[in-house]
Design a protein around this motif. Structure first.
Motif, PDB file in Angstrom:
ATOM      1  N   ASP A   1      30.820 -41.824-126.294  1.00 18.78           N
ATOM      2  CA  ASP A   1      30.805 -40.568-127.049  1.00 18.78           C
ATOM      3  C   ASP A   1      31.717 -39.499-126.455  1.00 18.78           C
ATOM      4  O   ASP A   1      32.174 -38.601-127.175  1.00 18.78           O
TER       5      ASP A   1
ATOM      6  N   ALA B   1      35.619 -46.138-128.957  1.00 17.74           N
ATOM      7  CA  ALA B   1      34.621 -46.391-129.991  1.00 17.74           C
ATOM      8  C   ALA B   1      33.201 -46.406-129.438  1.00 17.74           C
ATOM      9  O   ALA B   1      32.256 -46.026-130.138  1.00 17.74           O
TER      10      ALA B   1
ATOM     11  N   VAL C   1      37.823 -43.052-134.647  1.00 22.97           N
ATOM     12  CA  VAL C   1      38.695 -43.517-133.557  1.00 22.97           C
ATOM     13  C   VAL C   1      39.877 -44.247-134.170  1.00 22.97           C
ATOM     14  O   VAL C   1      39.694 -45.114-135.026  1.00 22.97           O
TER      15      VAL C   1
ATOM     16  N   ARG D   1      31.516 -41.306-135.301  1.00 20.08           N
ATOM     17  CA  ARG D   1      32.776 -40.715-134.868  1.00 20.08           C
ATOM     18  C   ARG D   1      33.971 -41.450-135.491  1.00 20.08           C
ATOM     19  O   ARG D   1      33.825 -42.522-136.065  1.00 20.08           O
TER      20      ARG D   1
ATOM     21  N   PRO E   1      32.863 -47.095-134.131  1.00 22.50           N
ATOM     22  CA  PRO E   1      32.551 -45.943-133.270  1.00 22.50           C
ATOM     23  C   PRO E   1      31.077 -45.566-133.335  1.00 22.50           C
ATOM     24  O   PRO E   1      30.446 -45.634-134.400  1.00 22.50           O
TER      25      PRO E   1
END
Length: 391
Positions: free
Chosen positions: A250, A247, A214, A212, A208
């Motif tokens: 954003d 991934a 995922v 982030r 990601p």
């Protein structure tokens, strides 16, 4: 600027596999709906069958000027000529694990964008491992799974996210209902996709962007009165494609999860389906049984009747939760295997050929959402595929 973008090629789009069932339906869709200015061709290995397809297309649109290209998956030189003649090659020639890789290689070398109809996870894994870097360096978009596998799930999740706040955790679950029959080519590809091929490769999990999180999650079998049935995990390619999109984009938020499921009308049918496909996944690992089942499938070019397709349909419901907000959306349409798949494939190829300036600036081995995103959603909505907020 790659050759594919230079605009000096004979064709904007070439449909490879036009003599097969899915490829033929896709060519018919282009004959009816493509802009008159589009330069396109049908391609396959049999000149006689291509002539018959061209005659059928001319009956649909008498003024149609469609080219004919002879090419075979077993003839690399013919694939190179075909790829060099097109800005976008659309292929329905499967099983892709057997026949797909040489065309991908030819498109990358020719600087040509690519769309296919595959639902075979082992084929997509192979492309990610072997060609991701080469495709990115060449500046081309290699976009697999642009039919019923996996556009409703991939673009349906993207559509759903547009209805939710940005920058917050999101949980999405998809629930598929359908009534359809499938062609011989689809049956053979489905059988092949259940067994790992010799030398199967697994790509690295998607990384990601911007730290982030995922995840692809698996739900339990459970009763869903709100969806008029029982839900069970649906282990098709769709879930992994959604996660790949999440991934790299954003907009999917700092913590995104997705589960992909099927809805059956009763617990009994849910259990029977699970036992059948679970058993099938085991026995097809034996080469003799796998080859026997492939041989028993319908012949290439054979598929459901027009009457049966007219009665077919699908609905993919999404239940999403984010920042205390819960919504339901739905992607739905007619016959998923051919009526809507031909539409999705054709509009994907048209999107790559005609909407380049509006597309995300991504190249490589891409998902439909990564490559075309909102631009393709808008095309599909105009073409009659339904993306809607239902709750």
């Amino acid at each position: 600027m790659t050759a594919a973008r230079s605009g000096d090629r004979p064709y904007d789009v070439v449909v490879f596999g036009a003599t097969g069932f899915t490829g033929g339906k896709t060519a018919e869709y282009l004959a009816r709906h493509a802009p008159k200015s589009l330069k396109w061709a049908i391609a396959g290995r049999s000149a006689q069958k291509l002539a018959a397809v061209k005659a059928r297309l001319s009956a649909i649109e008498p003024a149609l000027d469609v080219g004919v290209v002879e090419a075979s998956s077993e003839d690399p030189a013919s694939l190179a000529r075909m790829a060099s003649a097109a800005r976008v090659v659309l292929t329905t020639v499967g099983p892709f694990i057997d026949y797909g890789e040489p065309l991908v290689k030819a498109c990358i070398e020719a600087g040509t964008d690519y769309v296919d109809s595959t639902g075979e996870p082992f084929f997509v894994d192979r492309l990610l491992v072997r060609y991701r870097d080469a495709a990115a360096r060449a500046g081309v978009r290699i976009v697999s799974s642009c039919g019923f596998d996996t556009i409703p799930a991939d673009l349906g999740v993207l559509f759903t996210l547009k209805q939710l706040p940005e920058g917050v955790p999101v949980r999405v679950a998809g629930y598929m209902k359908l009534d359809a029959q499938f062609s011989g080519g689809t049956e053979r590809s489905a059988i092949k996709s259940l067994a790992p091929p010799e030398g199967a490769v697994k790509p690295e999990p998607p990384q990601p962007s911007n730290g982030r999180r995922v995840r692809l999650v698996t739900e339990k079998v459970r009763r869903r009165p709100d969806l008029a049935g029982w839900s069970a995990p649906l282990p098709t390619l769709d879930g992994s494609v959604v996660v790949r999109s999440a991934a790299s984009i954003d907009r999917y938020g700092p913590d995104f999860s997705y589960s992909h499921n099927v809805i059956q009308p009763s617990l009994l049918l849910t259990l029977l389906a699970g036992m059948f496909f679970g058993g099938l996944a085991l026995v097809v690992r034996v080469a003799f049984i796998r080859n026997l089942l492939v041989g028993m499938a319908k012949k290439s070019g054979q598929g459901p009747s027009e009457e049966r397709m007219a009665k077919s349909w699908f609905k993919l419901r999404f239940v999403a939760e984010s920042d205390g907000k819960k919504i339901q959306t739905e992607v739905s349409g007619g016959d998923p295997g051919y009526g809507e798949t031909s539409k999705m494939l054709a509009e994907s190829a048209l999107c790559l050929a005609l909407d380049r300036d509006a597309l995300p600036a991504r190249t490589g081995i891409l998902t439909p959402a990564e490559a075309m995103g909102d631009v393709l959603i808008e095309r599909l909505q105009r073409a009659g595929l339904r993306f809607a907020v239902v709750d």
